[in-house]
Design a protein around this motif. Structure first.
Motif, PDB file in Angstrom:
ATOM      1  N   MET A   7      42.935  -4.386   5.335  1.00  0.00           N
ATOM      2  CA  MET A   7      42.580  -3.943   3.991  1.00  0.00           C
ATOM      3  C   MET A   7      42.609  -5.122   3.003  1.00  0.00           C
ATOM      4  O   MET A   7      41.778  -5.187   2.120  1.00  0.00           O
ATOM      5  CB  MET A   7      43.536  -2.831   3.546  1.00  0.00           C
ATOM      6  N   ARG A   8      43.567  -6.026   3.198  1.00  0.00           N
ATOM      7  CA  ARG A   8      43.672  -7.182   2.304  1.00  0.00           C
ATOM      8  C   ARG A   8      42.358  -7.965   2.297  1.00  0.00           C
ATOM      9  O   ARG A   8      41.852  -8.331   1.232  1.00  0.00           O
ATOM     10  CB  ARG A   8      44.828  -8.075   2.754  1.00  0.00           C
ATOM     11  N   ASN A   9      41.807  -8.238   3.483  1.00  0.00           N
ATOM     12  CA  ASN A   9      40.544  -8.978   3.558  1.00  0.00           C
ATOM     13  C   ASN A   9      39.388  -8.208   2.942  1.00  0.00           C
ATOM     14  O   ASN A   9      38.519  -8.799   2.303  1.00  0.00           O
ATOM     15  CB  ASN A   9      40.231  -9.358   5.005  1.00  0.00           C
ATOM     16  N   LYS A  10      39.366  -6.892   3.128  1.00  0.00           N
ATOM     17  CA  LYS A  10      38.319  -6.075   2.503  1.00  0.00           C
ATOM     18  C   LYS A  10      38.392  -6.173   0.983  1.00  0.00           C
ATOM     19  O   LYS A  10      37.367  -6.269   0.306  1.00  0.00           O
ATOM     20  CB  LYS A  10      38.460  -4.608   2.923  1.00  0.00           C
ATOM     21  N   ILE A  11      39.610  -6.119   0.466  1.00  0.00           N
ATOM     22  CA  ILE A  11      39.800  -6.222  -0.983  1.00  0.00           C
ATOM     23  C   ILE A  11      39.292  -7.584  -1.471  1.00  0.00           C
ATOM     24  O   ILE A  11      38.542  -7.663  -2.455  1.00  0.00           O
ATOM     25  CB  ILE A  11      41.284  -6.022  -1.361  1.00  0.00           C
ATOM     26  N   LEU A  12      39.666  -8.651  -0.774  1.00  0.00           N
ATOM     27  CA  LEU A  12      39.232  -9.993  -1.179  1.00  0.00           C
ATOM     28  C   LEU A  12      37.718 -10.159  -1.067  1.00  0.00           C
ATOM     29  O   LEU A  12      37.083 -10.706  -1.980  1.00  0.00           O
ATOM     30  CB  LEU A  12      39.944 -11.063  -0.357  1.00  0.00           C
ATOM     31  N   ASP A  13      37.142  -9.683   0.024  1.00  0.00           N
ATOM     32  CA  ASP A  13      35.686  -9.779   0.191  1.00  0.00           C
ATOM     33  C   ASP A  13      34.957  -9.032  -0.919  1.00  0.00           C
ATOM     34  O   ASP A  13      33.984  -9.530  -1.490  1.00  0.00           O
ATOM     35  CB  ASP A  13      35.259  -9.234   1.553  1.00  0.00           C
ATOM     36  N   THR A  14      35.435  -7.846  -1.233  1.00  0.00           N
ATOM     37  CA  THR A  14      34.820  -7.045  -2.297  1.00  0.00           C
ATOM     38  C   THR A  14      35.004  -7.721  -3.645  1.00  0.00           C
ATOM     39  O   THR A  14      34.080  -7.756  -4.464  1.00  0.00           O
ATOM     40  CB  THR A  14      35.417  -5.622  -2.317  1.00  0.00           C
ATOM     41  N   ALA A  15      36.179  -8.297  -3.877  1.00  0.00           N
ATOM     42  CA  ALA A  15      36.449  -8.980  -5.141  1.00  0.00           C
ATOM     43  C   ALA A  15      35.539 -10.196  -5.308  1.00  0.00           C
ATOM     44  O   ALA A  15      34.986 -10.420  -6.389  1.00  0.00           O
ATOM     45  CB  ALA A  15      37.915  -9.392  -5.209  1.00  0.00           C
ATOM     46  N   ILE A  16      35.374 -10.970  -4.254  1.00  0.00           N
ATOM     47  CA  ILE A  16      34.503 -12.150  -4.320  1.00  0.00           C
ATOM     48  C   ILE A  16      33.070 -11.731  -4.632  1.00  0.00           C
ATOM     49  O   ILE A  16      32.428 -12.279  -5.521  1.00  0.00           O
ATOM     50  CB  ILE A  16      34.571 -12.961  -3.006  1.00  0.00           C
ATOM     51  N   GLU A  17      32.586 -10.756  -3.906  1.00  0.00           N
ATOM     52  CA  GLU A  17      31.209 -10.302  -4.134  1.00  0.00           C
ATOM     53  C   GLU A  17      31.051  -9.724  -5.541  1.00  0.00           C
ATOM     54  O   GLU A  17      30.053  -9.980  -6.219  1.00  0.00           O
ATOM     55  CB  GLU A  17      30.807  -9.272  -3.077  1.00  0.00           C
ATOM     56  N   SER A  18      32.034  -8.982  -5.978  1.00  0.00           N
ATOM     57  CA  SER A  18      31.986  -8.399  -7.314  1.00  0.00           C
ATOM     58  C   SER A  18      32.009  -9.480  -8.388  1.00  0.00           C
ATOM     59  O   SER A  18      31.235  -9.427  -9.351  1.00  0.00           O
ATOM     60  CB  SER A  18      33.169  -7.439  -7.489  1.00  0.00           C
ATOM     61  N   LEU A  19      32.856 -10.470  -8.226  1.00  0.00           N
ATOM     62  CA  LEU A  19      32.925 -11.559  -9.199  1.00  0.00           C
ATOM     63  C   LEU A  19      31.622 -12.351  -9.214  1.00  0.00           C
ATOM     64  O   LEU A  19      31.124 -12.726 -10.271  1.00  0.00           O
ATOM     65  CB  LEU A  19      34.103 -12.474  -8.875  1.00  0.00           C
ATOM     66  N   ARG A  20      31.031 -12.561  -8.052  1.00  0.00           N
ATOM     67  CA  ARG A  20      29.759 -13.285  -7.960  1.00  0.00           C
ATOM     68  C   ARG A  20      28.627 -12.517  -8.623  1.00  0.00           C
ATOM     69  O   ARG A  20      27.797 -13.093  -9.307  1.00  0.00           O
ATOM     70  CB  ARG A  20      29.400 -13.550  -6.499  1.00  0.00           C
ATOM     71  N   THR A  21      28.567 -11.212  -8.385  1.00  0.00           N
ATOM     72  CA  THR A  21      27.436 -10.431  -8.872  1.00  0.00           C
ATOM     73  C   THR A  21      27.637  -9.878 -10.279  1.00  0.00           C
ATOM     74  O   THR A  21      26.678  -9.754 -11.024  1.00  0.00           O
ATOM     75  CB  THR A  21      27.105  -9.267  -7.923  1.00  0.00           C
ATOM     76  N   GLU A  22      28.870  -9.564 -10.624  1.00  0.00           N
ATOM     77  CA  GLU A  22      29.121  -8.931 -11.913  1.00  0.00           C
ATOM     78  C   GLU A  22      29.636  -9.887 -12.978  1.00  0.00           C
ATOM     79  O   GLU A  22      29.590  -9.574 -14.159  1.00  0.00           O
ATOM     80  CB  GLU A  22      30.117  -7.781 -11.738  1.00  0.00           C
ATOM     81  N   GLY A  23      30.160 -11.032 -12.552  1.00  0.00           N
ATOM     82  CA  GLY A  23      30.674 -11.999 -13.521  1.00  0.00           C
ATOM     83  C   GLY A  23      31.716 -11.389 -14.425  1.00  0.00           C
ATOM     84  O   GLY A  23      32.748 -10.901 -13.967  1.00  0.00           O
ATOM     85  N   LEU A  24      31.432 -11.369 -15.712  1.00  0.00           N
ATOM     86  CA  LEU A  24      32.405 -10.899 -16.691  1.00  0.00           C
ATOM     87  C   LEU A  24      32.638  -9.387 -16.644  1.00  0.00           C
ATOM     88  O   LEU A  24      33.590  -8.896 -17.238  1.00  0.00           O
ATOM     89  CB  LEU A  24      31.983 -11.317 -18.096  1.00  0.00           C
ATOM     90  N   LYS A  25      31.804  -8.651 -15.943  1.00  0.00           N
ATOM     91  CA  LYS A  25      32.002  -7.202 -15.805  1.00  0.00           C
ATOM     92  C   LYS A  25      32.971  -6.880 -14.668  1.00  0.00           C
ATOM     93  O   LYS A  25      33.351  -5.735 -14.479  1.00  0.00           O
ATOM     94  CB  LYS A  25      30.663  -6.503 -15.557  1.00  0.00           C
ATOM     95  N   PHE A  26      33.355  -7.897 -13.917  1.00  0.00           N
ATOM     96  CA  PHE A  26      34.283  -7.759 -12.801  1.00  0.00           C
ATOM     97  C   PHE A  26      35.594  -7.133 -13.270  1.00  0.00           C
ATOM     98  O   PHE A  26      36.105  -7.469 -14.326  1.00  0.00           O
ATOM     99  CB  PHE A  26      34.553  -9.159 -12.235  1.00  0.00           C
ATOM    100  N   SER A  27      36.126  -6.204 -12.475  1.00  0.00           N
ATOM    101  CA  SER A  27      37.430  -5.626 -12.796  1.00  0.00           C
ATOM    102  C   SER A  27      38.092  -5.090 -11.534  1.00  0.00           C
ATOM    103  O   SER A  27      37.423  -4.769 -10.550  1.00  0.00           O
ATOM    104  CB  SER A  27      37.292  -4.504 -13.822  1.00  0.00           C
ATOM    105  N   VAL A  28      39.395  -4.979 -11.585  1.00  0.00           N
ATOM    106  CA  VAL A  28      40.152  -4.408 -10.477  1.00  0.00           C
ATOM    107  C   VAL A  28      39.764  -2.942 -10.305  1.00  0.00           C
ATOM    108  O   VAL A  28      39.685  -2.435  -9.191  1.00  0.00           O
ATOM    109  CB  VAL A  28      41.671  -4.583 -10.699  1.00  0.00           C
ATOM    110  N   ASP A  29      39.483  -2.265 -11.414  1.00  0.00           N
ATOM    111  CA  ASP A  29      39.044  -0.865 -11.353  1.00  0.00           C
ATOM    112  C   ASP A  29      37.764  -0.729 -10.532  1.00  0.00           C
ATOM    113  O   ASP A  29      37.625   0.184  -9.725  1.00  0.00           O
ATOM    114  CB  ASP A  29      38.804  -0.304 -12.761  1.00  0.00           C
ATOM    115  N   THR A  30      36.827  -1.648 -10.742  1.00  0.00           N
ATOM    116  CA  THR A  30      35.562  -1.619 -10.009  1.00  0.00           C
ATOM    117  C   THR A  30      35.795  -1.817  -8.513  1.00  0.00           C
ATOM    118  O   THR A  30      35.207  -1.120  -7.684  1.00  0.00           O
ATOM    119  CB  THR A  30      34.606  -2.715 -10.535  1.00  0.00           C
ATOM    120  N   ILE A  31      36.655  -2.759  -8.182  1.00  0.00           N
ATOM    121  CA  ILE A  31      36.955  -3.022  -6.769  1.00  0.00           C
ATOM    122  C   ILE A  31      37.580  -1.786  -6.130  1.00  0.00           C
ATOM    123  O   ILE A  31      37.179  -1.368  -5.040  1.00  0.00           O
ATOM    124  CB  ILE A  31      37.889  -4.240  -6.632  1.00  0.00           C
ATOM    125  N   ALA A  32      38.553  -1.195  -6.829  1.00  0.00           N
ATOM    126  CA  ALA A  32      39.210   0.010  -6.316  1.00  0.00           C
ATOM    127  C   ALA A  32      38.186   1.125  -6.109  1.00  0.00           C
ATOM    128  O   ALA A  32      38.183   1.796  -5.065  1.00  0.00           O
ATOM    129  CB  ALA A  32      40.313   0.463  -7.270  1.00  0.00           C
TER     130      ALA A  32
END
Length: 161
Positions: free
Chosen positions: A1-26
């Motif tokens: 799960m840790r790797n899934k969270i990190l992979d999702t966070a990286i992709e989210s930060l790359r694609t969403e930039g400033l819209k990135f949030s922990v809520d979105t990842i969750a």
């Protein structure tokens, strides 16, 4: 799960930039924020883990590009473009990430640059390498302002180099 969270966070930060949030990842992973914070006790630890994984991955990618021998300059500069997008100061300001994290990430970015420029222009002087970096990063910063795509900017940069 840790790797899934990190992979999702990286992709989210790359694609969403400033819209990135922990809520979105969750939400994307259909888990609670609490689950994320079981793996990462606070946002600083989460940020370190995100960037550590991101730079490890991009380092592997640079190695693959180097071995491929195909369109190396273009592909290396595209990788650097991606990394530059991940370190925009607005991201650190918005998420109030501390200077230690910023310093750590800039160290990783500088190491990436050193590796890339040594592959693109191995015989260039230190001064020329610094000038190339200034030109490249300036082009990256202004691309959005003028609505130029990464590919178009990098194509022109490859011709200059």
């Amino acid at each position: 799960m840790r790797n899934k969270i990190l992979d999702t966070a990286i992709e989210s930060l790359r694609t969403e930039g400033l819209k990135f949030s922990v809520d979105t990842i969750a939400s994307q992973l259909k888990i609670s924020k609490k689950t994320i914070y079981k793996f990462f006790p606070d946002k600083e630890n989460f940020a370190y883990a995100i960037y550590e994984k991101y730079y490890s991955r991009i380092s592997e990618s640079v190695g693959e590009i180097e071995k491929s021998g195909d369109n190396i300059k273009f592909r290396l500069l595209m990788a650097y473009w991606d990394a530059s997008f991940m370190i925009r100061s607005e991201i650190f300001n918005k998420y109030k990430l501390n200077n230690c994290i910023y310093s750590y990430v800039m160290k990783l970015q500088n190491e990436l640059w050193s590796r890339i420029i040594s592959l693109i222009a191995p015989s260039a002087s230190q001064t020329d390498k610094a000038i190339f970096r200034t030109i490249i990063e300036g082009a990256f910063e202004n691309a959005e302002k003028y609505s130029f795509s990464a590919e178009l900017i990098v194509e022109k940069l490859v011709k200059i180099l």
